[in-house]
Design a protein around this motif. Structure first.
Motif, PDB file in Angstrom:
ATOM      1  N   VAL A   1      -0.929  -9.998  33.454  1.00 32.70           N
ATOM      2  CA  VAL A   1      -1.100  -8.565  33.244  1.00 32.70           C
ATOM      3  C   VAL A   1      -2.077  -8.358  32.091  1.00 32.70           C
ATOM      4  O   VAL A   1      -1.965  -9.003  31.040  1.00 32.70           O
ATOM      5  CB  VAL A   1       0.244  -7.877  32.927  1.00 32.70           C
ATOM      6  CG1 VAL A   1       0.057  -6.370  32.788  1.00 32.70           C
ATOM      7  CG2 VAL A   1       1.280  -8.188  34.009  1.00 32.70           C
ATOM      8  N   SER A   2      -3.038  -7.466  32.288  1.00 34.25           N
ATOM      9  CA  SER A   2      -3.970  -7.152  31.206  1.00 34.25           C
ATOM     10  C   SER A   2      -3.245  -6.394  30.107  1.00 34.25           C
ATOM     11  O   SER A   2      -2.239  -5.722  30.341  1.00 34.25           O
ATOM     12  CB  SER A   2      -5.149  -6.330  31.728  1.00 34.25           C
ATOM     13  OG  SER A   2      -4.704  -5.096  32.270  1.00 34.25           O
ATOM     14  N   ARG A   3      -3.762  -6.481  28.903  1.00 34.10           N
ATOM     15  CA  ARG A   3      -3.111  -5.877  27.753  1.00 34.10           C
ATOM     16  C   ARG A   3      -2.909  -4.377  27.931  1.00 34.10           C
ATOM     17  O   ARG A   3      -1.908  -3.809  27.465  1.00 34.10           O
ATOM     18  CB  ARG A   3      -3.932  -6.146  26.492  1.00 34.10           C
ATOM     19  CG  ARG A   3      -3.320  -5.578  25.221  1.00 34.10           C
ATOM     20  CD  ARG A   3      -4.276  -5.741  24.048  1.00 34.10           C
ATOM     21  NE  ARG A   3      -3.823  -4.959  22.915  1.00 34.10           N
ATOM     22  CZ  ARG A   3      -3.123  -5.439  21.903  1.00 34.10           C
ATOM     23  NH1 ARG A   3      -2.794  -6.703  21.873  1.00 34.10           N
ATOM     24  NH2 ARG A   3      -2.767  -4.654  20.901  1.00 34.10           N
ATOM     25  N   ASP A   4      -3.817  -3.714  28.643  1.00 34.45           N
ATOM     26  CA  ASP A   4      -3.653  -2.277  28.859  1.00 34.45           C
ATOM     27  C   ASP A   4      -2.774  -1.966  30.061  1.00 34.45           C
ATOM     28  O   ASP A   4      -2.532  -0.797  30.378  1.00 34.45           O
ATOM     29  CB  ASP A   4      -5.014  -1.595  29.007  1.00 34.45           C
ATOM     30  CG  ASP A   4      -5.830  -2.124  30.198  1.00 34.45           C
ATOM     31  OD1 ASP A   4      -5.274  -2.900  31.019  1.00 34.45           O
ATOM     32  OD2 ASP A   4      -7.020  -1.770  30.291  1.00 34.45           O
ATOM     33  N   GLY A   5      -2.294  -3.004  30.745  1.00 35.76           N
ATOM     34  CA  GLY A   5      -1.386  -2.819  31.866  1.00 35.76           C
ATOM     35  C   GLY A   5      -2.034  -2.379  33.156  1.00 35.76           C
ATOM     36  O   GLY A   5      -1.345  -2.191  34.165  1.00 35.76           O
TER      37      GLY A   5
ATOM     38  N   ASN B   1      11.824  -1.172  33.229  1.00 40.66           N
ATOM     39  CA  ASN B   1      11.541  -1.880  31.991  1.00 40.66           C
ATOM     40  C   ASN B   1      10.182  -1.412  31.475  1.00 40.66           C
ATOM     41  O   ASN B   1       9.148  -1.695  32.084  1.00 40.66           O
ATOM     42  CB  ASN B   1      11.532  -3.395  32.223  1.00 40.66           C
ATOM     43  CG  ASN B   1      11.477  -4.184  30.924  1.00 40.66           C
ATOM     44  OD1 ASN B   1      11.291  -3.631  29.848  1.00 40.66           O
ATOM     45  ND2 ASN B   1      11.633  -5.499  31.036  1.00 40.66           N
ATOM     46  N   LYS B   2      10.200  -0.676  30.377  1.00 43.46           N
ATOM     47  CA  LYS B   2       8.963  -0.197  29.779  1.00 43.46           C
ATOM     48  C   LYS B   2       8.538  -1.140  28.655  1.00 43.46           C
ATOM     49  O   LYS B   2       9.342  -1.488  27.792  1.00 43.46           O
ATOM     50  CB  LYS B   2       9.141   1.222  29.231  1.00 43.46           C
ATOM     51  CG  LYS B   2       9.317   2.278  30.313  1.00 43.46           C
ATOM     52  CD  LYS B   2       9.363   3.682  29.718  1.00 43.46           C
ATOM     53  CE  LYS B   2       9.450   4.733  30.817  1.00 43.46           C
ATOM     54  NZ  LYS B   2       9.473   6.117  30.259  1.00 43.46           N
ATOM     55  N   VAL B   3       7.260  -1.534  28.705  1.00 44.61           N
ATOM     56  CA  VAL B   3       6.707  -2.422  27.694  1.00 44.61           C
ATOM     57  C   VAL B   3       5.884  -1.593  26.714  1.00 44.61           C
ATOM     58  O   VAL B   3       5.002  -0.828  27.118  1.00 44.61           O
ATOM     59  CB  VAL B   3       5.841  -3.515  28.338  1.00 44.61           C
ATOM     60  CG1 VAL B   3       5.202  -4.389  27.265  1.00 44.61           C
ATOM     61  CG2 VAL B   3       6.684  -4.370  29.291  1.00 44.61           C
ATOM     62  N   TRP B   4       6.185  -1.766  25.427  1.00 49.23           N
ATOM     63  CA  TRP B   4       5.520  -1.008  24.366  1.00 49.23           C
ATOM     64  C   TRP B   4       4.844  -1.958  23.392  1.00 49.23           C
ATOM     65  O   TRP B   4       5.326  -3.065  23.158  1.00 49.23           O
ATOM     66  CB  TRP B   4       6.531  -0.168  23.586  1.00 49.23           C
ATOM     67  CG  TRP B   4       7.343   0.773  24.407  1.00 49.23           C
ATOM     68  CD1 TRP B   4       8.487   0.490  25.095  1.00 49.23           C
ATOM     69  CD2 TRP B   4       7.084   2.159  24.637  1.00 49.23           C
ATOM     70  NE1 TRP B   4       8.965   1.609  25.739  1.00 49.23           N
ATOM     71  CE2 TRP B   4       8.118   2.656  25.474  1.00 49.23           C
ATOM     72  CE3 TRP B   4       6.088   3.038  24.209  1.00 49.23           C
ATOM     73  CZ2 TRP B   4       8.174   3.979  25.895  1.00 49.23           C
ATOM     74  CZ3 TRP B   4       6.137   4.354  24.622  1.00 49.23           C
ATOM     75  CH2 TRP B   4       7.173   4.816  25.452  1.00 49.23           C
ATOM     76  N   ILE B   5       3.747  -1.504  22.811  1.00 47.42           N
ATOM     77  CA  ILE B   5       3.128  -2.187  21.681  1.00 47.42           C
ATOM     78  C   ILE B   5       3.177  -1.246  20.483  1.00 47.42           C
ATOM     79  O   ILE B   5       2.793  -0.081  20.584  1.00 47.42           O
ATOM     80  CB  ILE B   5       1.681  -2.609  21.977  1.00 47.42           C
ATOM     81  CG1 ILE B   5       1.665  -3.762  22.989  1.00 47.42           C
ATOM     82  CG2 ILE B   5       0.972  -3.035  20.700  1.00 47.42           C
ATOM     83  CD1 ILE B   5       0.281  -4.276  23.324  1.00 47.42           C
ATOM     84  N   ALA B   6       3.712  -1.768  19.383  1.00 43.16           N
ATOM     85  CA  ALA B   6       3.828  -0.977  18.155  1.00 43.16           C
ATOM     86  C   ALA B   6       3.130  -1.719  17.027  1.00 43.16           C
ATOM     87  O   ALA B   6       3.393  -2.903  16.791  1.00 43.16           O
ATOM     88  CB  ALA B   6       5.293  -0.755  17.815  1.00 43.16           C
ATOM     89  N   LYS B   7       2.254  -1.035  16.329  1.00 39.06           N
ATOM     90  CA  LYS B   7       1.515  -1.631  15.218  1.00 39.06           C
ATOM     91  C   LYS B   7       2.233  -1.371  13.898  1.00 39.06           C
ATOM     92  O   LYS B   7       2.738  -0.275  13.655  1.00 39.06           O
ATOM     93  CB  LYS B   7       0.103  -1.050  15.147  1.00 39.06           C
ATOM     94  CG  LYS B   7      -0.779  -1.376  16.340  1.00 39.06           C
ATOM     95  CD  LYS B   7      -2.170  -0.776  16.157  1.00 39.06           C
ATOM     96  CE  LYS B   7      -3.072  -1.100  17.349  1.00 39.06           C
ATOM     97  NZ  LYS B   7      -4.436  -0.513  17.178  1.00 39.06           N
ATOM     98  N   ILE B   8       2.298  -2.428  13.075  1.00 37.27           N
ATOM     99  CA  ILE B   8       2.799  -2.235  11.720  1.00 37.27           C
ATOM    100  C   ILE B   8       1.897  -1.215  11.013  1.00 37.27           C
ATOM    101  O   ILE B   8       0.672  -1.279  11.080  1.00 37.27           O
ATOM    102  CB  ILE B   8       2.809  -3.562  10.943  1.00 37.27           C
ATOM    103  CG1 ILE B   8       3.763  -4.562  11.604  1.00 37.27           C
ATOM    104  CG2 ILE B   8       3.182  -3.327   9.484  1.00 37.27           C
ATOM    105  CD1 ILE B   8       5.217  -4.191  11.540  1.00 37.27           C
TER     106      ILE B   8
END
Length: 743
Positions: free
Chosen positions: A363-367, A309-316
């Protein structure tokens, strides 16, 4: 003699025992339709955003429906929406309220009505918006076909509403009624803002779009079902010529829909598709949410094997997401729900089995940093809520008894220590609907002999401040029946201890030997050995008092809080361990209890339980003598990609596992009596399973019985008299093929 008279005669003869107090043994009709035990005070409430009140739909003194609110502290009542505000402006008639949703500022409310069922749930219907300030009631989507709107949601400022209709996304202004169609390509194959069949069934995905926190964008899923195998269900009963119902259904090892996510301006324009890597047909995107207070998306992407399971952050404004965290398991992973952001979005919570038990982590935001919020030799079962001011998270666990459930507390920034809060004198299962503030919860306690006791509790002390209902009357009604209680016992499969329960007849004589009917499920999606109120288990009680001992055994792989190894040792071999544990488990119970007649052992189950019934009958024919398999998977290749491949990988990668786990592979082993029951309209486990198994049984010259329910779905309940007919059929088959009573 009619079947009804036969049942009555058997029941009367059997009940001439030595009991010294009155009993009322449920009739079949009472077991199916209920009425003997009437519980009150449903615990399903909708907490309001202030965390101090919850709202309900109730009838007023004139019998009309209104929306009310109750304060948790003192139960003071407030009418939020009087009945006269819920009248159709065109007809003057009351609107039937299926559900309601308040805007963020509580100035408006969405009213959901005139609903239609879409597969499992009634997610399609009509929506109205009620302005609570001026009483204006306006219908949404009036230019669109009736009852086609889905998942209507207010924009953050409540000036607009977005919804899905016929696989396209729309935004409607509440000021001037203008409707803006955001997507244009939705059709029978391209699905925008909602999901195909398999995502709904296996990932619990239905609502497929999200407003951005600033109200400027909408992020959504798109599923391209072209290339996916379509399944046909033939309806032979609603007209003189058959009608074909077609829908995309990817079977194990075949092509999935191509799923992608993107965002579009709420004013319209082109969609920006997020560049998640990998083949869209061989990855899943089961979760996507905006991070609170910002225009960033938090996305979970699973590989097809569902072990990464990969967690991604995507910015508008950007289309290239950043991978911040990856979770992996040698077997499979579940989706992470209830992700909670902490310390101004610097951390998020995450469930994982990385230490052999399911626990909650920070979990820290940077993983780069992952710390346990809970730890110990027990499973974190599910989150109930949190008090962010005090820094507590509340969750369900049961370290000492796998059949029960209790509330625990841990600090979000603590050392992993946990504290039990559920009362020590209430042994059974506890359920909580907690307020958003974490200060209050509607608490429900029950066990197999205790109907729900519901009260309001305050936190963090878990103090009961008000009894909502104790269901004392229901408890007396149950007690007055004079039935044998459900007994929780232990059995063994080799060196492994298993949980089980049994129900005996009311005039049970331990010096005699009784036939057994085992009720099995046995797959990873559920557990049957639960110390929780289930309406008095009247169907099982009815069967017991025909002259049977009813048993359920929790085999390896079932969804019990016994650690990762317990649940995942079945990876690649679903069906083999379950039937082995059922066979060994009943044999061990027979060694413990001399009243079990090993020459009269029956087994039955529904869905996955139907599959385990078949595996048990075919693989252990000298143990199980009669079986009733309902809505079963006969060949695991016939079930859907997401569920079957999660536990088995693909048929291409694990052909031997699919062969070993599929009952159809062992049809030649049938020796006993077997009844197959299936609905021909089952969109979940297709009737095709039954026909393929029948074909194989015929090929081997095996005699069996079969009943098919025309156009009934997986639950086999549609149509007048269906449920009663099904249970009558089952009871009749047991009496004829597994002789009842003690000998």
């Amino acid at each position: 003699m009619t079947k009804k008279n036969l049942f009555t005669l058997v029941l009367c003869l059997f009940c001439l025992g030595t009991t010294t107090h009155a009993q009322h043994i449920p009739t079949l009709e009472e077991a199916v339709y209920g009425g003997l035990i009437k519980t009150e005070g449903g615990s399903n409430v909708s907490w309001m955003k202030d965390g101090e009140r919850y709202s309900k739909i109730e009838k007023n003194a004139e019998g009309a429906y209104e929306v009310t609110a109750y304060k948790a502290k003192d139960n003071s009542k407030e009418v939020l929406i009087p009945a006269n505000m819920l009248l159709n402006p065109q007809t003057g008639k009351p609107i039937s309220v299926r559900n309601f949703i308040f805007s963020e500022d509580n100035s408006k409310v969405l009213i959901y009505t005139n609903t239609r069922r879409v597969w499992r749930y009634d997610t399609r219907g009509d929506y109205w918006v009620l302005n609570l300030k001026n009483g204006k009631l306006q219908q949404l989507g009036k230019s669109l076909p009736e009852a086609t709107l889905m998942f209507a949601k207010f924009s953050p400022d409540a000036s607009r509403v977005a919804y899905v209709s016929r696989n396209n996304i729309y935004v409607e202004s509440l000021v001037d009624g203008k409707i803006n169609q955001l997507t244009q390509d939705g059709n029978n194959e391209i699905v925008n803002g909602t999901f195909d069949w398999v995502y709904e069934e296996e990932f619990n995905c239905r609502d497929g779009f999200r407003w951005s926190p600033d109200g400027q964008y909408i992020a959504y899923w798109q599923s391209d079902t072209q290339g996916t195998g379509w399944f046909d269900i033939i309806n032979n009963v609603d007209s003189i010529y058959p009608k074909i119902q077609r829908f995309p259904y990817p079977k194990a090892g075949t092509a999935n829909s191509a799923v992608k996510v993107g965002y579009v301006s709420a004013d319209g324009g082109n969609t920006t598709w997020l560049a998640l890597p990998g083949d869209a047909r061989n990855h899943y995107i089961p979760r996507m949410e905006f991070i609170p207070g910002c225009n960033e998306l938090f996305i979970q992407q699973m590989n097809r094997a569902q072990n990464t399971n990969k967690v991604w952050i995507a910015k508008i404004g950007e289309n290239t997401p950043v991978n911040i965290f990856t979770d992996q398991d040698a077997a499979w992973l579940e989706t992470n729900d209830n992700v909670r952001w902490l310390k101004g979005n610097k951390y998020f919570t995450w469930e994982s089995e990385r230490d052999g038990w399911r626990h909650l982590y920070r979990v820290s935001r940077d993983g780069k940093e992952i710390k346990p919020i809970t730890q110990g030799a027990f499973d974190y079962i599910q989150e109930v809520g949190a008090d962010m001011d005090k820094g507590f998270v509340y969750f369900i666990a049961s370290p000492d008894n796998f059949t029960q459930r209790y509330l625990y507390q841990a600090r979000l920034f603590g050392n992993g220590e946990v504290k039990r809060l559920s009362p020590v004198d209430q042994s059974g299962q506890h359920r909580y609907i907690m307020s958003p503030s974490g200060k209050w919860a509607v608490h429900t306690f029950s066990n197999s002999e205790t109907p729900p006791v519901i009260d309001m509790v305050s936190f963090p002390a878990h103090k009961s401040v008000r009894l909502i209902t104790d269901n004392a009357k229901a408890k007396e009604q149950y007690k007055a029946l004079g039935l044998q209680p459900k007994e929780f016992v232990k059995t063994r499969s080799g060196e492994l201890e298993l949980d089980a329960w049994m129900i005996k007849p009311v005039n049970f004589d331990p010096s005699k030997k009784y036939p057994v009917i085992i009720d099995v499920y046995g797959e990873p999606a559920n557990a049957t050995v639960q110390d929780v109120w289930s309406g008095g288990s009247l169907w099982h009680q009815y069967l017991a008092n025909l002259g049977y001992i009813i048993v359920s055994i929790e085999n390896r792989g079932a969804n019990a809080p016994r650690g990762r190894e317990w649940r995942k040792c079945i990876y690649g071999e679903v069906g083999t361990f379950a039937s082995e544990d059922q066979a060994r488990g009943i044999q061990d119970l027979a060694r413990q209890y001399s009243f079990i007649d090993t020459t009269r052992i029956g087994i039955t189950g529904w869905s996955g339980g139907g599959s385990q019934t078949l595996n048990s009958m075919f693989r252990y024919p000298d143990v199980f003598h009669t079986g009733i398999a309902i809505a079963f998977v006969a060949d695991q290749r016939l079930y859907d990609t997401i569920y079957q491949e999660r536990y088995m990988n693909t048929p291409q990668n694990n052909p031997e596992g699919y062969r070993k786990g599929s009952p159809i592979s062992y049809a030649a082993g049938l020796k006993g009596n077997l009844l197959l029951i299936h609905g021909t309209g089952d969109d979940n486990v297709h009737y095709q399973n039954c026909e393929m198994l029948v074909n194989e049984l015929v090929r081997h010259g095996k005699i069996f019985s079969q009943i098919s329910y025309p156009m009934r779905s997986h639950g086999i309940y549609e149509g007048e008299g269906t449920s009663l007919h099904l249970r009558k059929t089952m009871a009749d088959y047991w009496l004829k093929n597994l002789p009842a009573g003690g000998k």
